[in-house]
Structure formats: structure tokens, C-alpha cells
Design a protein around this motif. Structure first.
Motif, PDB file in Angstrom:
ATOM      1  N   HIS A 195       1.165  -1.062  -0.043  1.00 36.12           N
ATOM      2  CA  HIS A 195       0.396  -0.337   0.145  1.00 36.12           C
ATOM      3  C   HIS A 195       0.644   0.953   0.441  1.00 36.12           C
ATOM      4  N   LEU A 196       2.372   1.348   0.017  1.00 37.03           N
ATOM      5  CA  LEU A 196       3.347   2.407   0.106  1.00 37.03           C
ATOM      6  C   LEU A 196       2.553   3.819  -0.545  1.00 37.03           C
ATOM      7  N   ASP A 197       2.547   3.406  -2.530  1.00 36.90           N
ATOM      8  CA  ASP A 197       2.099   3.943  -3.097  1.00 36.90           C
ATOM      9  C   ASP A 197       0.909   5.133  -2.683  1.00 36.90           C
ATOM     10  N   GLU A 198      -0.145   3.788  -2.777  1.00 39.31           N
ATOM     11  CA  GLU A 198      -1.375   5.017  -2.317  1.00 39.31           C
ATOM     12  C   GLU A 198      -1.311   5.600  -0.627  1.00 39.31           C
ATOM     13  N   ILE A 199      -0.690   4.924  -0.040  1.00 38.12           N
ATOM     14  CA  ILE A 199      -0.895   5.842   0.925  1.00 38.12           C
ATOM     15  C   ILE A 199       0.545   7.608   1.004  1.00 38.12           C
ATOM     16  N   TYR A 200       0.993   7.089   0.345  1.00 40.28           N
ATOM     17  CA  TYR A 200       2.271   8.390  -0.080  1.00 40.28           C
ATOM     18  C   TYR A 200       1.214   9.142  -0.801  1.00 40.28           C
ATOM     19  N   ASP A 201       0.633   8.477  -1.378  1.00 42.72           N
ATOM     20  CA  ASP A 201      -0.390   9.710  -2.742  1.00 42.72           C
ATOM     21  C   ASP A 201      -1.465   9.938  -2.120  1.00 42.72           C
ATOM     22  N   LEU A 202      -2.240   9.542  -1.663  1.00 43.53           N
ATOM     23  CA  LEU A 202      -3.201  10.060  -0.405  1.00 43.53           C
ATOM     24  C   LEU A 202      -2.516  11.273   0.517  1.00 43.53           C
ATOM     25  N   ILE A 203      -1.435  11.160   1.406  1.00 49.57           N
ATOM     26  CA  ILE A 203      -0.966  12.204   2.222  1.00 49.57           C
ATOM     27  C   ILE A 203      -0.656  13.455   1.498  1.00 49.57           C
TER      28      ILE A 203
END
Length: 243
Positions: free
Chosen positions: A126-134
Motif C-alpha cells: 500500500h506504499l504508493d496509495e499511502i504516499y499519494d493520499l498524504i
């Protein structure tokens, strides 16, 4: 029995003193304990590996000018975090972009929250999703590998990560709740409130004190207070840029 009880109280008092001392300089103590594997030191000034986090901490102000100049070789922007001290800098090497007037909150008594959402423990996938959302909601303060500082939990809607809360700085005595963000299309649905409660309970299971940091005047402070957090002290964030 009275002697044993007195000894127990003394131990409890010592623990309380240690926690209060740590909370006055949370970055420093996190880098000395739980996060020491991420620590970079320049003459007694502590920094996180910039791939993890760009925070620094100190006790001796006179050492921060040289240390910040050295650290600026590794990243373009970084923070010093301090309750009441002012870092010194070499104006030929770095410049102050802004000072963020922040505050620290510590859990007093957790308020019960009805959990209606499925809260998921997030992982490396989920790294990319977390980064993009933040970065969409709160740009500039999160590195992709900040994920390695602690656990992250999220809520998904229609297969999309829409709300998260995580753990950041931590020691043997406290863990910080951080990265509380919700996609603008899913606010006012109680997602953040449920996630903060969930993360807080997870910290309590580890017998540590939940804390968090935010900006003074942040509207979210009232939400944190309703969840049982209490304002305890100023905690200022000095953001510097490499020249």
C-alpha cells in the motif's frame, strides 16, 4: 508490605519523570531508542535518515549550525523540532523557510468510539496509495519510507484507500499518532475519528502512552480533545531549505 508498596510508587514516579522528559524532546528520544537504527548524528545533534523522515533534534543550540549544514548535504528540506529552543544556522548554507507553531497532545482518558468501518492494517503493497493520499491532503511532510516508522491503518471504499492514520515517532514509553488524513470526497463521515481511536487502542495494547502533534489553531484539536487527548505543551517545527 508497606515498604513494597512504597517502592512500587517510587518506580511509577520515575517512569512518569522519564516520560515527561522524553515528551519535551520526542525526536531526540525516538532516535535514541526505538528508531535508533534510523539515526544520523553530527556532533551530538540527531537527525533521521532523510529517506525515512527529515526531522532533527538537539539539546545544545550552539551545535545546530554546523550539524544542519552537514545534514543539508543529504536533503533539500528538513525540520528541527523543539519545545522552546531556537536552532542556530549557517545562513550561507541553509535558510529558514518558516516556523510552524505547533502543540503536543497526550492521551488522558480514551473516549469510546463506535467502530462501523472495516479498518485494515496496511503493508508494503500500500506504499504508493499511502504516499499519494498524504501528499494530496497534506503535501510536504511525508517520505515514502516514513511507513517504516510504525504501523499504518486505513479504510477502503470501492477498492480505494480513502482514509489513514499511522504511527510515527516512538520510544519505549510513547508512540505518536500521525498521518491522519482523509480524501476530500470522504470527509465528515467519521473515518478519521474511528482510525484515531483504533490506532490509540493499538498503542495502549503495547503499554505505551499515545501522543500526537498538530498546528496551533487546527480545527482537528477539538476532535482530538473529544477522543480524550489533552493539550500539554508547545512543540515548534523549524523548516529549513538548503541554499
Amino acid at each position: 508490605m508497606a515498604f513494597a508498596y512504597s517502592g512500587f510508587l517510587n518506580i511509577q514516579f520515575i517512569i512518569m519523570i522519564d516520560l515527561d522528559q522524553q515528551l519535551k524532546n520526542p525526536v531526540w528520544y525516538a532516535l535514541k531508542e526505538t528508531h535508533k537504527k534510523f539515526a544520523i548524528e553530527f556532533d551530538g545533534v540527531q537527525f533521521y535518515d532523510p529517506e525515512i523522515c527529515t526531522f532533527g533534534a538537539f539539546f545544545e543550540e550552539e551545535k545546530t549550525a554546523k550539524a544542519s549544514s552537514e545534514y543539508s548535504k543529504k536533503c533539500d528540506k528538513f525540520f528541527f523540532v523543539s519545545e522552546d529552543q531556537t536552532p542556530l544556522i549557517d545562513n550561507n548554507k541553509v535558510r529558514l523557510e518558516k516556523k510552524i507553531d505547533g502543540c503536543q497532545m497526550v492521551l488522558n482518558t480514551l473516549t469510546d468510539v463506535l467502530i462501523t468501518e472495516q479498518i485494515v492494517l496496511l503493508d508494503e503493497t500500500h506504499l504508493d496509495e499511502i504516499y499519494d493520499l498524504i501528499w494530496m491532503v497534506m503535501p510536504g511532510f511525508y517520505q515514502k519510507r516514513t511507513f517504516n516508522m510504525g504501523k499504518y491503518f486505513g479504510v477502503f471504499k470501492d477498492g480505494k484507500l480513502v482514509s489513514i492514520a499511522g504511527q510515527r515517532m516512538q520510544t519505549n514509553l510513547f508512540i505518536e499518532v500521525s498521518a491522519v488524513v482523509t480524501h476530500p470526497n470522504y470527509t465528515r463521515k467519521g473515518l478519521s475519528k474511528q482510525l484515531i481511536s483504533h490506532v490509540t487502542k493499538d498503542i495502549l495494547k503495547e503499554n505505551k502512552t499515545p501522543i500526537l502533534h498538530t498546528n496551533k489553531g487546527n480545527l482537528a484539536i477539538s476532535i482530538y480533545e473529544k477522543l480524550g487527548y489533552k493539550l500539554t505543551r508547545d512543540m515548534n517545527w523549524w523548516l529549513y531549505n538548503k541554499k
